[in-house]
Structure formats: structure tokens, C-alpha cells
Design a protein around this motif. Sequence first.
Motif, PDB file in Angstrom:
ATOM      1  N   UNK A 250       0.831  -1.208   0.000  1.00 37.82           N
ATOM      2  CA  UNK A 250       0.000   0.000   0.000  1.00 37.82           C
ATOM      3  C   UNK A 250       0.861   1.252   0.000  1.00 37.82           C
ATOM      4  N   UNK A 251       1.928   1.250   0.810  1.00 36.97           N
ATOM      5  CA  UNK A 251       2.810   2.418   0.817  1.00 36.97           C
ATOM      6  C   UNK A 251       3.420   2.642  -0.559  1.00 36.97           C
ATOM      7  N   UNK A 252       3.876   1.578  -1.200  1.00 37.86           N
ATOM      8  CA  UNK A 252       4.514   1.738  -2.510  1.00 37.86           C
ATOM      9  C   UNK A 252       3.521   2.234  -3.554  1.00 37.86           C
ATOM     10  N   UNK A 253       2.277   1.758  -3.511  1.00 43.28           N
ATOM     11  CA  UNK A 253       1.287   2.261  -4.464  1.00 43.28           C
ATOM     12  C   UNK A 253       0.960   3.721  -4.162  1.00 43.28           C
ATOM     13  N   UNK A 254       0.921   4.089  -2.884  1.00 42.56           N
ATOM     14  CA  UNK A 254       0.709   5.491  -2.516  1.00 42.56           C
ATOM     15  C   UNK A 254       1.845   6.359  -3.029  1.00 42.56           C
ATOM     16  N   UNK A 255       3.081   5.865  -2.913  1.00 46.85           N
ATOM     17  CA  UNK A 255       4.236   6.614  -3.400  1.00 46.85           C
ATOM     18  C   UNK A 255       4.192   6.757  -4.918  1.00 46.85           C
ATOM     19  N   UNK A 256       3.804   5.693  -5.614  1.00 49.25           N
ATOM     20  CA  UNK A 256       3.677   5.781  -7.071  1.00 49.25           C
ATOM     21  C   UNK A 256       2.634   6.833  -7.452  1.00 49.25           C
ATOM     22  N   UNK A 257       1.496   6.830  -6.768  1.00 47.40           N
ATOM     23  CA  UNK A 257       0.441   7.798  -7.072  1.00 47.40           C
ATOM     24  C   UNK A 257       0.889   9.220  -6.754  1.00 47.40           C
ATOM     25  N   UNK A 258       1.688   9.377  -5.701  1.00 47.80           N
ATOM     26  CA  UNK A 258       2.104  10.716  -5.264  1.00 47.80           C
ATOM     27  C   UNK A 258       3.297  11.250  -6.040  1.00 47.80           C
ATOM     28  N   UNK A 259       4.045  10.375  -6.695  1.00 50.56           N
ATOM     29  CA  UNK A 259       5.276  10.812  -7.360  1.00 50.56           C
ATOM     30  C   UNK A 259       4.971  11.447  -8.713  1.00 50.56           C
ATOM     31  N   UNK A 260       5.967  12.087  -9.272  1.00 49.27           N
ATOM     32  CA  UNK A 260       5.830  12.741 -10.582  1.00 49.27           C
ATOM     33  C   UNK A 260       7.047  12.390 -11.428  1.00 49.27           C
ATOM     34  N   UNK A 261       6.794  12.103 -12.689  1.00 47.63           N
ATOM     35  CA  UNK A 261       7.874  11.713 -13.591  1.00 47.63           C
ATOM     36  C   UNK A 261       8.697  12.931 -14.009  1.00 47.63           C
ATOM     37  N   UNK A 262      10.010  12.753 -14.079  1.00 49.25           N
ATOM     38  CA  UNK A 262      10.875  13.806 -14.618  1.00 49.25           C
ATOM     39  C   UNK A 262      11.871  13.221 -15.619  1.00 49.25           C
ATOM     40  N   UNK A 263      11.618  11.967 -16.053  1.00 49.33           N
ATOM     41  CA  UNK A 263      12.478  11.327 -17.053  1.00 49.33           C
ATOM     42  C   UNK A 263      11.663  11.010 -18.308  1.00 49.33           C
ATOM     43  N   UNK A 264      10.708  10.078 -18.194  1.00 46.93           N
ATOM     44  CA  UNK A 264       9.929   9.667 -19.367  1.00 46.93           C
ATOM     45  C   UNK A 264       8.950  10.746 -19.815  1.00 46.93           C
ATOM     46  N   UNK A 265       8.261  11.371 -18.857  1.00 53.89           N
ATOM     47  CA  UNK A 265       7.243  12.360 -19.223  1.00 53.89           C
ATOM     48  C   UNK A 265       7.815  13.561 -19.978  1.00 53.89           C
ATOM     49  N   UNK A 266       8.931  14.160 -19.547  1.00 55.04           N
ATOM     50  CA  UNK A 266       9.463  15.289 -20.321  1.00 55.04           C
ATOM     51  C   UNK A 266       9.783  14.922 -21.775  1.00 55.04           C
ATOM     52  N   UNK A 267      10.348  13.712 -21.968  1.00 55.63           N
ATOM     53  CA  UNK A 267      10.685  13.290 -23.329  1.00 55.63           C
ATOM     54  C   UNK A 267       9.428  13.122 -24.176  1.00 55.63           C
ATOM     55  N   UNK A 268       8.399  12.478 -23.612  1.00 57.45           N
ATOM     56  CA  UNK A 268       7.168  12.249 -24.362  1.00 57.45           C
ATOM     57  C   UNK A 268       6.428  13.552 -24.645  1.00 57.45           C
ATOM     58  N   UNK A 269       6.364  14.442 -23.665  1.00 55.91           N
ATOM     59  CA  UNK A 269       5.662  15.708 -23.873  1.00 55.91           C
ATOM     60  C   UNK A 269       6.401  16.618 -24.858  1.00 55.91           C
ATOM     61  N   UNK A 270       7.712  16.511 -24.893  1.00 50.34           N
ATOM     62  CA  UNK A 270       8.481  17.296 -25.854  1.00 50.34           C
ATOM     63  C   UNK A 270       8.095  16.930 -27.286  1.00 50.34           C
ATOM     64  N   UNK A 271       7.804  15.659 -27.512  1.00 46.15           N
ATOM     65  CA  UNK A 271       7.411  15.188 -28.837  1.00 46.15           C
ATOM     66  C   UNK A 271       5.956  15.526 -29.131  1.00 46.15           C
ATOM     67  N   UNK A 272       5.078  15.227 -28.189  1.00 44.99           N
ATOM     68  CA  UNK A 272       3.643  15.306 -28.445  1.00 44.99           C
ATOM     69  C   UNK A 272       3.044  16.687 -28.213  1.00 44.99           C
ATOM     70  N   UNK A 273       3.587  17.444 -27.267  1.00 44.10           N
ATOM     71  CA  UNK A 273       3.037  18.766 -26.939  1.00 44.10           C
ATOM     72  C   UNK A 273       4.192  19.770 -26.905  1.00 44.10           C
ATOM     73  N   UNK A 274       4.832  20.035 -28.043  1.00 42.71           N
ATOM     74  CA  UNK A 274       6.018  20.892 -28.051  1.00 42.71           C
ATOM     75  C   UNK A 274       5.731  22.334 -27.658  1.00 42.71           C
ATOM     76  N   UNK A 275       4.469  22.763 -27.762  1.00 43.66           N
ATOM     77  CA  UNK A 275       4.138  24.141 -27.416  1.00 43.66           C
ATOM     78  C   UNK A 275       4.079  24.364 -25.902  1.00 43.66           C
ATOM     79  N   UNK A 276       4.064  23.292 -25.113  1.00 44.48           N
ATOM     80  CA  UNK A 276       4.043  23.425 -23.654  1.00 44.48           C
ATOM     81  C   UNK A 276       5.411  23.878 -23.148  1.00 44.48           C
ATOM     82  N   UNK A 277       5.403  24.630 -22.059  1.00 40.18           N
ATOM     83  CA  UNK A 277       6.640  25.122 -21.460  1.00 40.18           C
ATOM     84  C   UNK A 277       7.235  24.052 -20.550  1.00 40.18           C
ATOM     85  N   UNK A 278       8.363  23.420 -20.913  1.00 35.85           N
ATOM     86  CA  UNK A 278       8.920  22.340 -20.084  1.00 35.85           C
ATOM     87  C   UNK A 278       9.410  22.809 -18.726  1.00 35.85           C
ATOM     88  N   UNK A 279       9.729  24.107 -18.596  1.00 39.14           N
ATOM     89  CA  UNK A 279      10.206  24.609 -17.305  1.00 39.14           C
ATOM     90  C   UNK A 279       9.136  24.454 -16.226  1.00 39.14           C
TER      91      UNK A 279
END
Length: 311
Positions: A250-279
Motif C-alpha cells: 500500500x505504501x509503494x502504491x501510494x508513493x507511485x500515485x504521489x510521485x511525478x515523472x521527470x524522465x519519461x514524461x518530459x521526453x514524451x511531452x516534448x514530442x507530443x506537446x512541443x508548445x508546452x513550457x517544459x520549465x
Amino acid sequence: MPLDPVVLFFLLGLGAGLARADLKLPAALYESLSVYLLLAIGLKGGVALAKFASPALALEVGAVVLLGAALTVAAFALLRLKLARADAAAVAAHYGSVSVVTFAVAVSFLARQGVSWEPKLTLFLAVMEMPALIVGVLLARCGGQRRVEWGRLAHEVLLGKSMVLLAGGLLIGWAIGEAGMQKLSPLYIDLFKPLLSLFLLEMGLLTAARLGELRHTGAFIAVVALAVPPAFALAGLGTAALLGLSAGGALLLAVLAASASYIAAPAAMRIAVPEANPALSLAASLGLTFPFNLIVGIPLYWSFTRTFWGL
């Protein structure tokens, strides 16, 4: 409760970065450590998963996929109060996705407590990355004119480094079993925490570099970055209760839900939503949410878990 030693290495890097000390790990070492951590987590999960796999697992995977998608939509609805659609969708995708390093620190935290957890959580870690990215793109494109290159996006998500190493580690661990893993344990088990501490030292330096960007994003994104994780952790605990997970799981699933990606998500959003501000996304996820979860969040979510699980 004293801080986990690996978190102290993160604080050392953070302090050194803020003080502009002459400290930096070689880029090759940082890349090697990230590869190691992903493989180690996948291998250990695969070995244990081979013992406990069941037909019900597919339904549980479906539940955590829905959780990741729902968290993305919830984050988007909140972020749209102040941000443009593209920016809100990109940031929401980061918060619906997961952080492998935060998961690794939570695993280390449970080891210190002597608490076991279900191996399928490693599988949940792997599958929760995808729904948030797909939903984030859909939210960004609703009513928009720009065509999404879905083939390129799928390649980036499914064949990105983190997914390949996690899934590959799971398959190898499942194939070799416990007997085969014993031959690899000196590297992938005994050295896990020492090498994680080096990785977190570099993550502290990277976080310090991103904190300056928060000056340009305003107070709203900072409030979101600190308020969303505990709320999402509670959603993770609710899902864990429905799935009948142990307190450790339960703790690990809570941590997964609470965490935020800073590796895969930036790469994917750069391709799919280039107009978004990555900062915006990186300042929130790496500059605030990541250190919050490491220092305050994991112990806080464990206190929630102990209360709800009656420990």
C-alpha cells in the motif's frame, strides 16, 4: 524518525548545488547509475513475481492503469484553473506518471522498517507510466488542430530507456528465478543502497539547478507541486485497499500515485506537446515534488498507511 541515509546524500547534493559548490558527477556515471537502478528494480520484481503470479493480476494491472489515468485528469482539472491547455496537460501527464527513483527510495525505506511488499508493485511501476502520457496528449489535443504523431510517441514511451530496462529486468528476473538471481545478488542486491546514494547525490545537484525556474512560474504551480502528492497518495491507498495489498504494498502504491515523472514524461511531452513550457513541468516535479516526497512525503504516507491498516 531519522532520515534514511540515502536521503542525506540527496540533501548533500541539494545543499552543494544551492551553494554553487564545485561538485558534479560525471555524466557517464549518472547514466550508468540510472541504468543500474532500473535493472535492479526490474530484476528483483521479476524474481519475486515468478512465485506469486496469478490470473487476477491482469485485473489489478487494469485497476492501476485506471488510477494513473484518473490522476492525470484530476491534475489537469486543477491546473486548468490558471494554466493554458497545453501547459496544464503536460504538467498533468508528469503527475499522473511515476518516479522510479522515488519508488526506489520507498523500497529502501521499507527495508529499514523490516516491512515486506508484494513483487507485483514493480509491475505496477512499469505500467503506470503509459496511461498518464496518453491521457495527457489527449487532453492537450482536445479541440486543438495539431496532429499527434502517435507512432513516434508510442516508440518514445514503449521503447524509452526506462520502460525497456524495467520491463527487460522483469522478464529476466522472471526467467532466471531465485536460483539465477543469487549469482547476481552481489551487484544488484548488496550494492543497491550504496549506488542509490550516489545517484541521489547527483539528483540533489539537478534539483538545485531547477529550483531557480520556480521564480518564473508563480506561486500557483508551487502550491500544486506540494499539495497534489498527499492527495494522490490517499487515492493510491484507497486503490491499495481495494486490491487487498499489504501495508508495504500500500505504501509503494501510494508513493507511485504521489510521485511525478521527470524522465519519461518530459521526453514524451516534448514530442507530443512541443508548445508546452517544459520549465513548468520540471520545476514542479523535480524542483519541489521530488524533494518533498523524499524528505516529508514517504514518512507521511507511511503514517497514513499505518493508521488505515491498523498497525
